[in-house]
Design a protein around this motif. Structure first.
Motif, PDB file in Angstrom:
ATOM      1  N   TYR A  28       0.718  -1.251  -0.114  1.00 30.94           N
ATOM      2  CA  TYR A  28       0.095  -0.110   0.107  1.00 30.94           C
ATOM      3  C   TYR A  28       0.930   1.252  -0.037  1.00 30.94           C
ATOM      4  CZ  TYR A  28      -4.081  -2.835   0.871  1.00 30.94           C
ATOM      5  OH  TYR A  28      -5.277  -3.737   0.831  1.00 30.94           O
ATOM      6  N   ALA A  48      -0.525   5.161  -0.743  1.00 31.81           N
ATOM      7  CA  ALA A  48      -1.382   5.201   0.376  1.00 31.81           C
ATOM      8  C   ALA A  48      -0.779   5.913   1.434  1.00 31.81           C
ATOM      9  CB  ALA A  48      -1.915   3.861   0.563  1.00 31.81           C
ATOM     10  N   SER A  49      -1.775   6.741   2.173  1.00 31.56           N
ATOM     11  CA  SER A  49      -1.222   7.337   3.448  1.00 31.56           C
ATOM     12  C   SER A  49      -1.393   6.370   4.608  1.00 31.56           C
ATOM     13  CB  SER A  49      -1.821   8.798   3.313  1.00 31.56           C
ATOM     14  OG  SER A  49      -3.048   8.545   3.592  1.00 31.56           O
ATOM     15  N   GLN A  76      -3.134   7.706   6.849  1.00 31.96           N
ATOM     16  CA  GLN A  76      -4.952   7.569   6.972  1.00 31.96           C
ATOM     17  C   GLN A  76      -5.452   6.788   6.141  1.00 31.96           C
ATOM     18  OE1 GLN A  76      -5.728   9.621   9.534  1.00 31.96           O
ATOM     19  NE2 GLN A  76      -7.766   9.149   9.193  1.00 31.96           N
ATOM     20  N   ASP A  77      -5.226   6.652   4.951  1.00 35.72           N
ATOM     21  CA  ASP A  77      -5.820   5.462   4.113  1.00 35.72           C
ATOM     22  C   ASP A  77      -5.928   4.269   4.844  1.00 35.72           C
ATOM     23  OD1 ASP A  77      -6.234   7.619   1.982  1.00 35.72           O
ATOM     24  OD2 ASP A  77      -4.120   7.203   1.185  1.00 35.72           O
ATOM     25  N   ALA A 129      -8.486   4.251   7.363  1.00 37.12           N
ATOM     26  CA  ALA A 129      -9.828   4.319   6.651  1.00 37.12           C
ATOM     27  C   ALA A 129     -10.096   2.820   6.239  1.00 37.12           C
ATOM     28  CB  ALA A 129      -9.954   5.196   5.737  1.00 37.12           C
ATOM     29  N   MET A 130      -9.171   2.181   5.750  1.00 32.68           N
ATOM     30  CA  MET A 130      -9.207   0.783   5.286  1.00 32.68           C
ATOM     31  C   MET A 130      -9.822  -0.316   6.249  1.00 32.68           C
ATOM     32  SD  MET A 130      -6.259   0.237   2.586  1.00 32.68           S
ATOM     33  CE  MET A 130      -5.709   1.535   1.377  1.00 32.68           C
ATOM     34  N   ALA A 182     -10.678   5.417  10.624  1.00 31.09           N
ATOM     35  CA  ALA A 182     -10.470   6.723  10.450  1.00 31.09           C
ATOM     36  C   ALA A 182     -11.478   7.725  11.285  1.00 31.09           C
ATOM     37  CB  ALA A 182     -10.897   7.040   8.948  1.00 31.09           C
TER      38      ALA A 182
END
Length: 276
Positions: A259, A264-265, A267-268, A271-272, A276
Motif C-alpha cells: 500500500y 497510500a497514506s 490515514q488511508d 480508513a481501510m 478513520a
C-alpha cells in the motif's frame, strides 16, 4: 479504564509481531487499536518482537515491521524486548511448573496426534493449537531433571484442580487440551512466552484478534499457576478479504509495504480498517 489520572497513566498495551513476514492490514489494525487505547489513557504502548522461532525469523522482516509501524505514526519506548533474549525467564517458569508435576514430556509428532485423536465419523477435535492433543504421553515420568530433548505439555486437568480453576470454563481440558509449553527446538512456546513476557513488561491490557480468544483461558490459568497478574483481555474483530477469509502473512497483496508503494497514506490505512 475509569479512575484517577494516576491510575490511567499506568495503562500499558503492547503489540507483539513475529518477524516472519510482512505486516498486513490485520496487523496494522491490531497495532493501531492498542496504540490508540494507550495514548487515549495517557498510558504506554509497547512493541515486543516475538522471535522464538529462529528458523523463520529474519532481520529484514523485523526492520520492515519497525519501518511500517513508524510510518503509521506509532511510537514506543526502546529498547524493544525480543523473545530470543528471554530464555532464562522461560526456563525459570518451566522449572516451577515441572517441580509441581504439572508438565510431562511428549515425543508425538503431528501425524501421531492426528491418528490418535481422529474419530472416523467425526474427525479430530480442534482447539487453539489445531488438533486437541489426546494425552498419549501423559503417563510418562515427571520426576528428575526437567527434560530438554522433547516437548513439554501442561497437564491441564491437573492444573485446573484447586483455586487455580476459579472462574475458568469447566470444559478447558476438552476444548483446549494439554498445550505445549516448551518445544524441543525453541525451549518455549507461544503460550508460555506471551504470559511470562506480558507480566515482565507490566502489560495491563491485551488487545488481540478474536481468533485468539480460545487461548485466553489457558493464559489465565498459566498466570495463576505462576503467580502472575492477569491483564484485561479484549478480542477485536478480524480484518478479512473480499471472500470473508481472515488475512494471514501469506496475503502479501494486503501487506502495508505494498500500500505504501502504491501511494497510500497512514490515514488511508486507518480508513481501510475502519479507524478513520
Amino acid at each position: 479504564m475509569a479512575g484517577s489520572d494516576g491510575n490511567r497513566a499506568r495503562l500499558i498495551t503492547r503489540f507483539a509481531p513475529s518477524p516472519t513476514g510482512p505486516l498486513h492490514l490485520g496487523h496494522a489494525y491490531s497495532a493501531m487499536l492498542a496504540h490508540d487505547m494507550a495514548m487515549a489513557a495517557g498510558g504506554t504502548f509497547l512493541l515486543r518482537i516475538e522471535d522464538i522461532d529462529q528458523t523463520r525469523a529474519r532481520p529484514q522482516w523485523e526492520a520492515q515491521i519497525l519501518d511500517d509501524l513508524h510510518w503509521l505514526g506509532l511510537t514506543w519506548p526502546t529498547p524493544v524486548m525480543r523473545q530470543s533474549d528471554r530464555g532464562p525467564a522461560y526456563d525459570a517458569a518451566l522449572d516451577a511448573l515441572w517441580q509441581r508435576g504439572l508438565l510431562y514430556p511428549c515425543t508425538c509428532n503431528r501425524r501421531d496426534i492426528l491418528t490418535a485423536a481422529s474419530a472416523p465419523q467425526e474427525g479430530a477435535p480442534m482447539g487453539p493449537d489445531g488438533v486437541i492433543y489426546p494425552g498419549t504421553c501423559s503417563g510418562k515420568p515427571r520426576s528428575g531433571p526437567r527434560p530438554t530433548d522433547s516437548a513439554l505439555r501442561l497437564d491441564t486437568s491437573l492444573a485446573l484442580q484447586g483455586n487455580d480453576a476459579h472462574g475458568l470454563p469447566d470444559d478447558v481440558p476438552t476444548t483446549i487440551g494439554d498445550v505445549v509449553l516448551a518445544r524441543r527446538d525453541m525451549g518455549t512456546s507461544y503460550h508460555l512466552s506471551v504470559v511470562v513476557d506480558d507480566a515482565a513488561q507490566g502489560v495491563t491490557h491485551v488487545l488481540r484478534g478474536e481468533d485468539l480468544s480460545d487461548a485466553t483461558p489457558i493464559h489465565i490459568l498459566l498466570q495463576r499457576l505462576l503467580g502472575l497478574v492477569t491483564p484485561t483481555y479484549r478480542h477485536h474483530r478480524l480484518i478479512r478479504d473480499e471472500a470473508g477469509k481472515r488475512l494471514a502473512k501469506r496475503d502479501d497483496a494486503r501487506a502495508i509495504a505494498i500500500y505504501r508503494a502504491d501511494g497510500a497514506s497512514p490515514q488511508d490505512i486507518r480508513a481501510m480498517v475502519g479507524l478513520a
